[in-house]
Design an enzyme around this catalytic site. Sequence first.
Site, PDB file in Angstrom:
ATOM      1  N   CYS A 153       0.817  -1.224   0.000  1.00  0.00           N
ATOM      2  CA  CYS A 153       0.000   0.000   0.000  1.00  0.00           C
ATOM      3  C   CYS A 153       0.844   1.265   0.000  1.00  0.00           C
ATOM      4  O   CYS A 153       0.328   2.351  -0.256  1.00  0.00           O
ATOM      5  CB  CYS A 153      -0.924   0.008   1.211  1.00  0.00           C
ATOM      6  SG  CYS A 153      -2.240  -1.185   1.060  1.00  0.00           S
TER       7      CYS A 153
HETATM    8  N1  COA Z   1     -20.203  -9.311   7.865  1.00  0.00           N
HETATM    9  C1  COA Z   1     -20.700  -9.363   9.115  1.00  0.00           C
HETATM   10  N2  COA Z   1     -19.939  -9.594  10.192  1.00  0.00           N
HETATM   11  C2  COA Z   1     -18.624  -9.768   9.997  1.00  0.00           C
HETATM   12  C3  COA Z   1     -18.050  -9.719   8.731  1.00  0.00           C
HETATM   13  C4  COA Z   1     -18.885  -9.479   7.629  1.00  0.00           C
HETATM   14  N3  COA Z   1     -18.413  -9.390   6.381  1.00  0.00           N
HETATM   15  N4  COA Z   1     -16.715  -9.918   8.847  1.00  0.00           N
HETATM   16  C5  COA Z   1     -16.468 -10.103  10.146  1.00  0.00           C
HETATM   17  N5  COA Z   1     -17.624 -10.011  10.850  1.00  0.00           N
HETATM   18  C6  COA Z   1     -17.807 -10.176  12.300  1.00  0.00           C
HETATM   19  C7  COA Z   1     -16.751 -11.038  12.916  1.00  0.00           C
HETATM   20  O1  COA Z   1     -17.117 -12.377  12.839  1.00  0.00           O
HETATM   21  C8  COA Z   1     -16.718 -10.533  14.331  1.00  0.00           C
HETATM   22  O2  COA Z   1     -17.794 -11.112  15.043  1.00  0.00           O
HETATM   23  P1  COA Z   1     -17.657 -11.496  16.594  1.00  0.00           P
HETATM   24  O3  COA Z   1     -17.415 -10.179  17.275  1.00  0.00           O
HETATM   25  O4  COA Z   1     -18.965 -12.116  16.892  1.00  0.00           O
HETATM   26  O5  COA Z   1     -16.483 -12.412  16.656  1.00  0.00           O
HETATM   27  C9  COA Z   1     -17.027  -9.041  14.194  1.00  0.00           C
HETATM   28  O6  COA Z   1     -17.670  -8.891  12.928  1.00  0.00           O
HETATM   29  C10 COA Z   1     -15.810  -8.169  14.255  1.00  0.00           C
HETATM   30  O7  COA Z   1     -14.817  -8.683  13.343  1.00  0.00           O
HETATM   31  P2  COA Z   1     -13.400  -8.025  13.173  1.00  0.00           P
HETATM   32  O8  COA Z   1     -12.653  -8.764  12.127  1.00  0.00           O
HETATM   33  O9  COA Z   1     -12.775  -7.879  14.517  1.00  0.00           O
HETATM   34  O10 COA Z   1     -13.824  -6.612  12.593  1.00  0.00           O
HETATM   35  P3  COA Z   1     -13.119  -5.221  12.695  1.00  0.00           P
HETATM   36  O11 COA Z   1     -13.979  -4.317  13.444  1.00  0.00           O
HETATM   37  O12 COA Z   1     -11.686  -5.328  13.081  1.00  0.00           O
HETATM   38  O13 COA Z   1     -13.165  -4.740  11.168  1.00  0.00           O
HETATM   39  C11 COA Z   1     -11.665  -4.535   9.292  1.00  0.00           C
HETATM   40  C12 COA Z   1     -12.493  -5.466  10.171  1.00  0.00           C
HETATM   41  C13 COA Z   1     -10.876  -5.358   8.316  1.00  0.00           C
HETATM   42  C14 COA Z   1     -12.613  -3.608   8.539  1.00  0.00           C
HETATM   43  C15 COA Z   1     -10.753  -3.667  10.162  1.00  0.00           C
HETATM   44  O14 COA Z   1     -10.063  -4.471  11.087  1.00  0.00           O
HETATM   45  C16 COA Z   1      -9.729  -2.915   9.371  1.00  0.00           C
HETATM   46  O15 COA Z   1     -10.030  -2.191   8.436  1.00  0.00           O
HETATM   47  N6  COA Z   1      -8.460  -3.002   9.792  1.00  0.00           N
HETATM   48  C17 COA Z   1      -7.383  -2.304   9.166  1.00  0.00           C
HETATM   49  C18 COA Z   1      -7.167  -2.925   7.855  1.00  0.00           C
HETATM   50  C19 COA Z   1      -6.124  -2.283   7.036  1.00  0.00           C
HETATM   51  O16 COA Z   1      -5.902  -1.118   7.051  1.00  0.00           O
HETATM   52  N7  COA Z   1      -5.466  -3.094   6.279  1.00  0.00           N
HETATM   53  C20 COA Z   1      -4.493  -2.633   5.412  1.00  0.00           C
HETATM   54  C21 COA Z   1      -4.684  -3.379   4.165  1.00  0.00           C
HETATM   55  S1  COA Z   1      -3.648  -2.728   3.001  1.00  0.00           S
END
Ligand code: COA
Length: 376
Positions: free
Chosen positions: A159
């Site tokens: 990125c």
């Molecule tokens: N739909 C519904 N629920 C979902 C889901 C989806 N598509 N994906 C995950 N969940 C659920 C999970 O199962 C979890 O449920 P639980 O609390 O019952 O276990 C809950 O939502 C939270 O999941 P989590 O993975 O912890 O979500 P989050 O709040 O961390 O959000 C991201 C996920 C990826 C959006 C976030 O972590 C993020 O953007 N992180 C930074 C990523 C980044 O910058 N990456 C760089 C890439 S270049």
Amino acid sequence: MQTTHRPVISATGLFTPPESISNAELVASFNTYVEQHNTAHAEAIAAGEVAALEPSSTEFIEKASGIKARHVMAKAPVLDPEVMAPRWDERPDEDLSVLAEIGVAAARDALGRAGRDAADVDAVLCAASNMQRPYPAMAIEIQQALGIDGFGFDMNVACSSATFGIQTAADYIRAGNARSVLVVSPEITSGHLNWRDRDSHFIFGDVATAVLVEDAALAPAAHWDILGTRLKTVFSNNIRNNFGFLNRAHPDSADAPDKLFVQEGRKVFKEVVPMVAQMIVDEADRLEIDPQGLRRLWLHQANAGMNRLIAQRVLGHEANEDESPTVLDTYGNTSSAGSIIAFHLHSGDLAPGDTGLICSFGAGYSAGTVFVRKAG
Ligand code: COA
């Protein structure tokens, strides 16, 4: 010919694929896939041999990421529950490859805005995280398509590729090794995204950007002075893609999910936010710029919450859209292109003398800052 060895951004360019997928469309396709999978494996699921897949939700996606839609190069196959990947005909080697094609479109846009002839450009850096092939370099193909007499090479810093590319280009200008360098970031992220993975299927989008970095002596009157660039990498396994030619050495796992994008999103969020906020403040200090006086932040576009926190720590207050514009709502995460799209779309209204920051962060970990000031 006069040379100042002072690098500036002469112009930027953008190519946006015409097709876009809304969260509602994406989730409908994903949930159809989940239903089909769970029905097909009902007995094994009942016997506890196979885990049932969970549906996705538009509410979760928008709340967790801020993403509402993403552009893609091929919408229908991505949304087809039987395919869930981009699909198009393979092109013969004589034809311009698809990644080069969108890079050329963004580059032409930048050249046009700068009033620059491709013949005046010395070098092309293809700085992106989703290269179509190892060689010949995408940059050399783009160079050839544009008719540039000089050199080109590819660089992949995930990125942060574009900001690393800008610093590399700026260093060529500073050293006098080039006077005009195109940094092209074509990102067809739909190829490396696992559209069947609930945790990440909503994250990425396709796009291409270009940044023309030039010696100030050559630049058009309307340009951005580059006040300073800074790069940082810290090893982390929390964002990973194990795709590569050595996968042939263990064919049993050649198609495993780790050969596509995987991440520990929570850890990334927690670790990268403080790292990047500190890096920005330290670099502002080095450049003797008051971070709270920055007119605008063009941050990497991965997650709206991350950007909110970083902007708050840098500016000392909660940033509004004018101070830290969002493009991930309609573009998704476009890897290295994100901060450049934000800059491209949201810099025209700034006044001469205004200072801002282009900042990327992502896999590696990697992060880059480019402090700029509008000239004039
Ligand atoms: N739909 C519904 N629920 C979902 C889901 C989806 N598509 N994906 C995950 N969940 C659920 C999970 O199962 C979890 O449920 P639980 O609390 O019952 O276990 C809950 O939502 C939270 O999941 P989590 O993975 O912890 O979500 P989050 O709040 O961390 O959000 C991201 C996920 C990826 C959006 C976030 O972590 C993020 O953007 N992180 C930074 C990523 C980044 O910058 N990456 C760089 C890439 S270049």
